[in-house]
Design a protein around this motif. Structure first.
Motif, mmCIF file in Angstrom:
data_model
loop_
_atom_site.group_PDB
_atom_site.id
_atom_site.type_symbol
_atom_site.label_atom_id
_atom_site.label_comp_id
_atom_site.label_asym_id
_atom_site.label_seq_id
_atom_site.Cartn_x
_atom_site.Cartn_y
_atom_site.Cartn_z
ATOM 1 N N ASP A 1 -29.613 -5.905 48.144
ATOM 2 C CA ASP A 1 -30.480 -5.221 49.112
ATOM 3 C C ASP A 1 -31.810 -4.902 48.419
ATOM 4 O OD1 ASP A 1 -30.139 -2.924 47.590
ATOM 5 O OD2 ASP A 1 -28.532 -2.129 48.868
ATOM 6 N N THR A 2 -32.723 -4.321 49.176
ATOM 7 C CA THR A 2 -34.082 -4.121 48.657
ATOM 8 C C THR A 2 -34.087 -3.328 47.343
ATOM 9 O OG1 THR A 2 -34.793 -4.090 50.949
ATOM 10 C CG2 THR A 2 -36.391 -3.355 49.324
ATOM 11 N N LYS A 3 -33.243 -2.296 47.286
ATOM 12 C CA LYS A 3 -33.202 -1.461 46.087
ATOM 13 C C LYS A 3 -32.689 -2.266 44.882
ATOM 14 C CE LYS A 3 -31.185 2.898 44.733
ATOM 15 N NZ LYS A 3 -29.781 2.677 44.470
ATOM 16 N N GLN A 4 -31.680 -3.083 45.129
ATOM 17 C CA GLN A 4 -31.133 -3.907 44.039
ATOM 18 C C GLN A 4 -32.127 -4.983 43.596
ATOM 19 O OE1 GLN A 4 -27.680 -4.841 46.417
ATOM 20 N NE2 GLN A 4 -26.294 -3.934 44.924
ATOM 21 N N VAL A 5 -32.929 -5.488 44.538
ATOM 22 C CA VAL A 5 -33.986 -6.441 44.176
ATOM 23 C C VAL A 5 -34.947 -5.780 43.196
ATOM 24 C CG1 VAL A 5 -36.049 -7.631 45.061
ATOM 25 C CG2 VAL A 5 -33.875 -7.853 46.280
ATOM 26 N N LYS A 6 -35.334 -4.549 43.525
ATOM 27 C CA LYS A 6 -36.270 -3.793 42.688
ATOM 28 C C LYS A 6 -35.661 -3.512 41.305
ATOM 29 C CE LYS A 6 -40.022 -1.100 42.230
ATOM 30 N NZ LYS A 6 -41.379 -1.665 42.226
ATOM 31 N N GLU A 7 -34.351 -3.228 41.280
ATOM 32 C CA GLU A 7 -33.698 -2.973 39.996
ATOM 33 C C GLU A 7 -33.666 -4.244 39.132
ATOM 34 O OE1 GLU A 7 -30.721 0.477 41.636
ATOM 35 O OE2 GLU A 7 -29.839 -1.427 40.993
ATOM 36 N N PHE A 8 -33.441 -5.363 39.800
ATOM 37 C CA PHE A 8 -33.344 -6.612 39.041
ATOM 38 C C PHE A 8 -34.712 -7.085 38.559
ATOM 39 C CE2 PHE A 8 -32.820 -11.288 38.700
ATOM 40 C CZ PHE A 8 -31.832 -11.292 37.723
ATOM 41 N N CYS A 9 -35.734 -6.858 39.358
ATOM 42 C CA CYS A 9 -37.092 -7.275 38.981
ATOM 43 C C CYS A 9 -38.044 -6.132 39.309
ATOM 44 C CB CYS A 9 -37.475 -8.551 39.720
ATOM 45 S SG CYS A 9 -39.088 -9.154 39.240
ATOM 46 N N PRO A 10 -38.236 -5.197 38.361
ATOM 47 C CA PRO A 10 -38.950 -3.947 38.670
ATOM 48 C C PRO A 10 -40.413 -4.099 39.085
ATOM 49 C CG PRO A 10 -37.710 -3.769 36.612
ATOM 50 C CD PRO A 10 -37.683 -5.201 37.004
ATOM 51 N N ILE A 11 -41.053 -5.228 38.797
ATOM 52 C CA ILE A 11 -42.483 -5.311 39.137
ATOM 53 C C ILE A 11 -42.722 -5.711 40.594
ATOM 54 C CG2 ILE A 11 -43.304 -5.756 36.790
ATOM 55 C CD1 ILE A 11 -43.493 -8.753 37.608
ATOM 56 N N GLY B 1 -34.556 -7.907 51.081
ATOM 57 C CA GLY B 1 -33.371 -8.207 50.275
ATOM 58 C C GLY B 1 -33.551 -9.552 49.613
ATOM 59 N N GLY B 2 -32.472 -10.055 49.022
ATOM 60 C CA GLY B 2 -32.578 -11.358 48.374
ATOM 61 C C GLY B 2 -31.226 -11.824 47.873
ATOM 62 N N THR B 3 -31.181 -13.075 47.454
ATOM 63 C CA THR B 3 -29.947 -13.585 46.841
ATOM 64 C C THR B 3 -30.205 -13.822 45.367
ATOM 65 O OG1 THR B 3 -30.471 -15.915 47.158
ATOM 66 C CG2 THR B 3 -29.331 -14.794 48.956
ATOM 67 N N LEU B 4 -29.135 -13.789 44.594
ATOM 68 C CA LEU B 4 -29.280 -14.008 43.160
ATOM 69 C C LEU B 4 -28.210 -14.979 42.679
ATOM 70 C CD1 LEU B 4 -30.410 -13.317 40.346
ATOM 71 C CD2 LEU B 4 -28.874 -11.342 40.307
ATOM 72 N N GLN B 5 -28.638 -16.025 41.993
ATOM 73 C CA GLN B 5 -27.699 -16.885 41.279
ATOM 74 C C GLN B 5 -27.945 -16.668 39.784
ATOM 75 O OE1 GLN B 5 -27.962 -21.231 41.614
ATOM 76 N NE2 GLN B 5 -25.840 -21.434 40.962
ATOM 77 N N ARG B 6 -26.981 -16.016 39.131
ATOM 78 C CA ARG B 6 -27.193 -15.658 37.725
ATOM 79 C C ARG B 6 -27.108 -16.862 36.789
ATOM 80 N NH1 ARG B 6 -27.365 -10.126 36.982
ATOM 81 N NH2 ARG B 6 -26.556 -8.959 38.754
#
Lengths: 417, 91
Positions: A150-160, A173-178
């Motif tokens: 979700d939006t908050k987790q996007v910000k946590e993953f990429c703070p800028i 929001g967004g998807t992540l493939q690690r």
């Protein structure tokens, strides 16, 4: 492999001020005849030759390159690797490649700087959210790692990232493939060239194909700027110039060649440790090990072979980048370039036999071929050696444009097309 | 990036236009009688020429009219612009 790279060879060569390193691959003149000839010395072509020699024991082969190794689209892409595609056929193809990437440096004894830093795809409207959630489910059913943020987790993953909901295209929001990430693109070509050369493959640079000799329904050889070369099997991996080669054999392909642009900024200290892509605003960004921001733009919407592209496309991309990352507002861009990409109507590649015996095409990768390099080479080598596709590339045949069984990834795979 | 001489509006920036691809592909007169191969040829197969190409353009952010253009795709030089229905010039 002769001249194996290791800590010991590094120390040994340090004593001679690194002046005695051997050339990584040879510079032979073409022989009169080969078992198979690969047209195009980019990553895909060199990987094809490498796997033909390694897995199919075809050693008497050549790779013909019009320019120099790593000088075409291999050295022009934005180095992103991921496999989070929607359809089963694409997931199989791209994840096959990703699995090879994971051990490629060891296999080639060449550091391709593969970095699984993750790739995040952003959603900017409700339809994006639905599409991307659907895709994460599809990915997981295919065994591909994908999570929804979700939006908050996007910000946590990429703070800028700017997550203000007041901007023109807010982040929802967004998807992540690690497991996704990047690799050093020209090192991939160099590593495969060195590996293929060590097994006896002739890599012939500055050799342009001028014609394909056909005898009825099969090929007999190629006219090149270094003379005629006889062969019964020709694998064409010419990216943006695939149609040009096809026309020489009297064949038409479902491709349009367009300029795709990218640019890099001045180098700065580490600021973004992942890859962020956005389909809706058409901008993606990562940071190279040298510190440059690597920014990918969209294609120009007209056929062109100029390797330039239009200024308004770059301008549109940078506007989106600045809205998402206001911190970059005073960055200076260092270089901009274009590469010519061959785009299929369904935005999926072609790895296929043709109706001319002995003529094979690996093309149509469009705007996203780099990520598939090892898998594409492996499957194309299988197709050429056996005259039959591997099950992973069976769906990517030329005949799908006749049967209608398209692999329609256009707009379906978080692909920045 | 180049300047296009729209046959209706005159010289305008290329970013105002959108390209409709290869020109003079005639829609089949008897669609019901076409084989799958012929449909594939009509729908998907393109010459994708490196060199002088005949193509359709639309002045999307202007008069919104379609027209034809002869352009060299190897250097983006425009050789001729002509209206829909007009005979293609010999280049």
């Amino acid at each position: 492999m002769k001249n194996k790279y290791s800590i010991f060879s590094l120390i040994k060569n340090a004593f001679s001020q690194h002046e005695n390193w051997k050339q990584a691959w040879g510079n032979p003149e073409p022989k009169k005849e080969y078992e198979a000839v690969i047209v195009g010395g980019g990553g895909h072509g060199l990987a094809t030759a490498y796997y033909l020699a390694k897995k199919h024991n075809m050693k008497n082969i050549a790779v013909l390159e019009k320019g120099w190794i790593g000088g075409g689209n291999t050295g022009r892409n934005t180095t992103i690797i991921r496999s989070n595609y929607l359809w089963d056929a694409s997931a199989g193809l791209y994840d096959h490649a990703l699995k090879i990437w994971e051990n490629l440096s060891q296999e080639l004894n060449y550091n391709i700087m593969f970095s699984q830093r993750g790739v995040m795809n952003l959603a900017h409207n409700l339809q994006d959210v639905r599409d991307l959630k659907r895709r994460t489910h599809a990915n997981r059913l295919n065994g591909i790692d994908a999570v929804w943020l979700d939006t908050k987790q996007v910000k946590e993953f990429c703070p800028i990232i700017n997550i203000s909901q007041d901007i023109r295209y807010p982040v929802l929001g967004g998807t992540l493939q690690r497991r996704a990430g990047t690799a050093r693109h020209d090192a991939v070509a160099w590593g495969y060239a060195r590996g293929a050369d060590a097994m006896g493959v002739d890599i012939i640079q500055n050799c342009e194909v001028k014609g394909i000799k056909r005898n009825g329904d099969h090929v007999e050889g190629l006219d090149t700027t270094k003379g005629f070369i006889k062969t019964k099997k020709i694998g064409v991996v010419a990216a943006g110039h695939s149609s040009v080669i096809a026309n020489m054999a009297g064949l038409k392909l479902p491709l349009e060649s367009k300029p795709l642009q990218a640019l890099v900024s001045e180098p700065v200290k580490p600021i973004i440790d992942t890859v962020v892509m956005s389909n809706a605003v058409h901008a993606y960004v990562s940071q190279s090990d040298k510190g440059e921001l690597v920014i990918g733009a969209g294609t120009d919407a007209y056929i062109s072979y100029t390797q330039r592209g239009s200024h308004d496309v770059v301008e549109g991309t940078l506007k989106a980048i600045l809205e998402l990352y206001p911190i970059f507002s005073r960055m200076k861009m260092l270089r901009q370039w274009g590469g010519i990409v061959d785009i299929c109507p369904d935005a999926s590649p072609i790895i296929s036999k043709t109706n001319i015996k002995g003529l094979y095409f690996n093309c149509g990768w469009g705007t996203g071929g780099f990520k598939a390099t090892p898998g594409s080479g492996d499957l194309f080598a299988h197709t050429i050696a056996n005259d039959e596709p591997h099950k992973l590339n069976a769906a990517f045949n030329l005949n799908r444009f006749v049967s209608g069984d398209l692999v329609d990834e256009h707009g379906a795979a978080a692909v920045a097309h | 990036m180049f300047v296009i001489n729209c046959p209706y509006c005159g010289e305008r920036d290329q970013s105002e236009f959108s390209c409709g691809g290869e020109a003079h592909i005639v829609r089949p007169k008897q669609p019901t009688e076409l084989s799958d191969d012929e449909w594939a040829e009509y729908l998907f197969m393109r010459k994708n020429i490196k060199g002088v190409q005949f193509e359709r353009w639309n002045h999307a952010h202007g008069c919104r009219k379609w027209f034809n253009m002869v352009r060299d795709t190897s250097n983006d030089k425009i050789h001729a612009v002509y209206k829909m229905g007009e005979k293609p010039p010999v280049i």
